[in-house]
Design a protein around this motif. Structure first.
Motif, PDB file in Angstrom:
ATOM      1  N   TYR A 216      23.225 114.516 118.760  1.00  0.00           N
ATOM      2  CA  TYR A 216      23.976 113.832 117.699  1.00  0.00           C
ATOM      3  C   TYR A 216      23.115 112.787 117.004  1.00  0.00           C
ATOM      4  CZ  TYR A 216      28.299 115.742 119.705  1.00  0.00           C
ATOM      5  OH  TYR A 216      29.281 116.578 120.160  1.00  0.00           O
ATOM      6  N   GLU A 220      26.940 110.433 113.416  1.00  0.00           N
ATOM      7  CA  GLU A 220      27.942 111.200 114.152  1.00  0.00           C
ATOM      8  C   GLU A 220      28.477 110.383 115.335  1.00  0.00           C
ATOM      9  OE1 GLU A 220      26.885 115.815 113.944  1.00  0.00           O
ATOM     10  OE2 GLU A 220      25.184 114.617 114.617  1.00  0.00           O
ATOM     11  N   GLN A 287      38.312 116.657 116.941  1.00  0.00           N
ATOM     12  CA  GLN A 287      37.911 117.065 115.594  1.00  0.00           C
ATOM     13  C   GLN A 287      37.035 116.030 114.895  1.00  0.00           C
ATOM     14  OE1 GLN A 287      41.664 117.929 113.686  1.00  0.00           O
ATOM     15  NE2 GLN A 287      42.146 119.532 115.183  1.00  0.00           N
ATOM     16  N   VAL A 289      34.118 114.946 115.828  1.00  0.00           N
ATOM     17  CA  VAL A 289      32.690 115.205 115.948  1.00  0.00           C
ATOM     18  C   VAL A 289      32.507 116.657 116.392  1.00  0.00           C
ATOM     19  CG1 VAL A 289      32.628 114.407 118.346  1.00  0.00           C
ATOM     20  CG2 VAL A 289      30.533 114.349 116.971  1.00  0.00           C
ATOM     21  N   ARG A 290      31.467 117.293 115.907  1.00  0.00           N
ATOM     22  CA  ARG A 290      31.227 118.701 116.241  1.00  0.00           C
ATOM     23  C   ARG A 290      30.941 118.849 117.738  1.00  0.00           C
ATOM     24  NH1 ARG A 290      25.634 119.322 116.899  1.00  0.00           N
ATOM     25  NH2 ARG A 290      24.491 117.480 116.177  1.00  0.00           N
ATOM     26  N   PRO A 291      31.402 119.916 118.364  1.00  0.00           N
ATOM     27  CA  PRO A 291      31.036 120.157 119.761  1.00  0.00           C
ATOM     28  C   PRO A 291      29.580 120.606 119.863  1.00  0.00           C
ATOM     29  CG  PRO A 291      32.301 121.991 118.922  1.00  0.00           C
ATOM     30  CD  PRO A 291      32.300 120.946 117.834  1.00  0.00           C
TER      31      PRO A 291
END
Length: 298
Positions: A216, A220, A287, A289-291
């Protein structure tokens, strides 16, 4: 304090556990902190023979000796210090585990360990020999249960298939959701308890300035922290929200949290009593932050 059964074991563990690694040898208030934690309901204390070359085990054993029957002590094995103390080597062999447990028992001033964990693991390890060592120690009554501390899906799968592990310790937080892809559901299906570490992401989710973390970028990380703080209200702190995210999956038994000071302990105790996340709140955080996914050891 809330309690949950650890896997298929008879250990009913506080959902906030004490990670003892942050305590320093000779720390003057270590006894006071550990005793207060126990008096407030924490009954699971995690250490390792690696920490401070065994001195952390010695500190924990001395402090908890007079209440040994009221607490669960977990420690770890597999990292062998070189004779000159310069570094350590990975050694998951049966012979080494059978030798190392004797030293841990002495330092902990106990004749049994509640949870003995392999402190890592690689797919190239002699896994069956390692399992044999743990099973032998169970039969001898020197350990009650065993598990592994690992973030490697390929290693975790092998221990699920080939052993009777009680638990897996792994890093998991809003900023490290890698266990969701291949591990959490698998462990839940097999009634293997998850001991979560790193649920605050080194403080980045609650009070540390945003910086890059894993894959990240700082922006993020900032978004994730903002999402955590957006759900902190009334008596629910940002720490409580981060804990509740990490404990949301049914596989998770407890959050093992590194604690060094009385203030940190009190903040964690306050946080653990916070309300659980609703599905809507959980999804809101997920939702934000992107996995990310494991790139190696799949």
């Amino acid at each position: 304090m809330h309690y949950q059964q650890l896997g298929k074991s008879d250990l009913r563990v506080s959902t906030l556990s004490f990670g003892c690694m942050s305590l320093s040898p000779g720390q003057s208030d270590a006894d006071q902190i550990l005793h207060y934690a126990h008096e407030q309901g924490i009954n699971f204390f995690d250490t390792a023979d690696l920490y401070d070359k065994g001195e952390n085990e010695r500190l924990v054993g001395k402090s908890l000796k007079d209440r040994r029957s009221q607490v669960y002590i977990a420690t770890k094995v597999g990292n062998q210090w070189r004779p000159d103390g310069s570094t350590w080597d990975w050694n998951p062999s049966k012979n080494y585990i059978l030798e190392a447990v004797e030293e841990s028992l002495k330092r902990l001033q106990t004749d049994y360990i509640d949870l003995y964990q392999l402190h890592g693991g690689m797919i190239e390890d002699p896994i069956d020999d390692t399992i044999e060592a743990f099973e032998q120690l169970k039969q001898q009554g020197k350990i009650r249960h065993y598990g592994i501390s690992s973030i490697r899906p390929n290693v975790i799968r092998e221990y699920v298939k080939r052993s009777s592990i009680t638990s897996v310790m792994m890093q998991y937080s809003l900023l490290d959701r890698r266990p969701e892809e291949a591990c959490l559901d698998l462990l839940h299906q097999h009634s293997i308890g998850v001991l979560v570490r790193g649920s605050l992401a080194k403080g980045l989710l609650i009070n540390k300035p945003a910086t890059s973390y894993l894959s990240y970028q700082a922006d993020e990380v900032k978004k994730a922290a903002e999402a955590i703080h957006s759900l902190s209200q009334n008596n629910r702190t940002a720490t409580a929200v981060a804990f509740q995210f990490a404990k949301h999956h049914p596989a998770v038994t407890t959050a093992v949290t590194g604690i060094r000071t009385m203030d940190q302990l009190k903040a964690c105790l306050q946080a653990q009593s916070g309300a659980s996340l609703t599905e809507s709140e959980y999804n809101q955080l997920a939702q934000s932050v992107r996995p990310i996914f494991y790139e190696e050891h799949r």
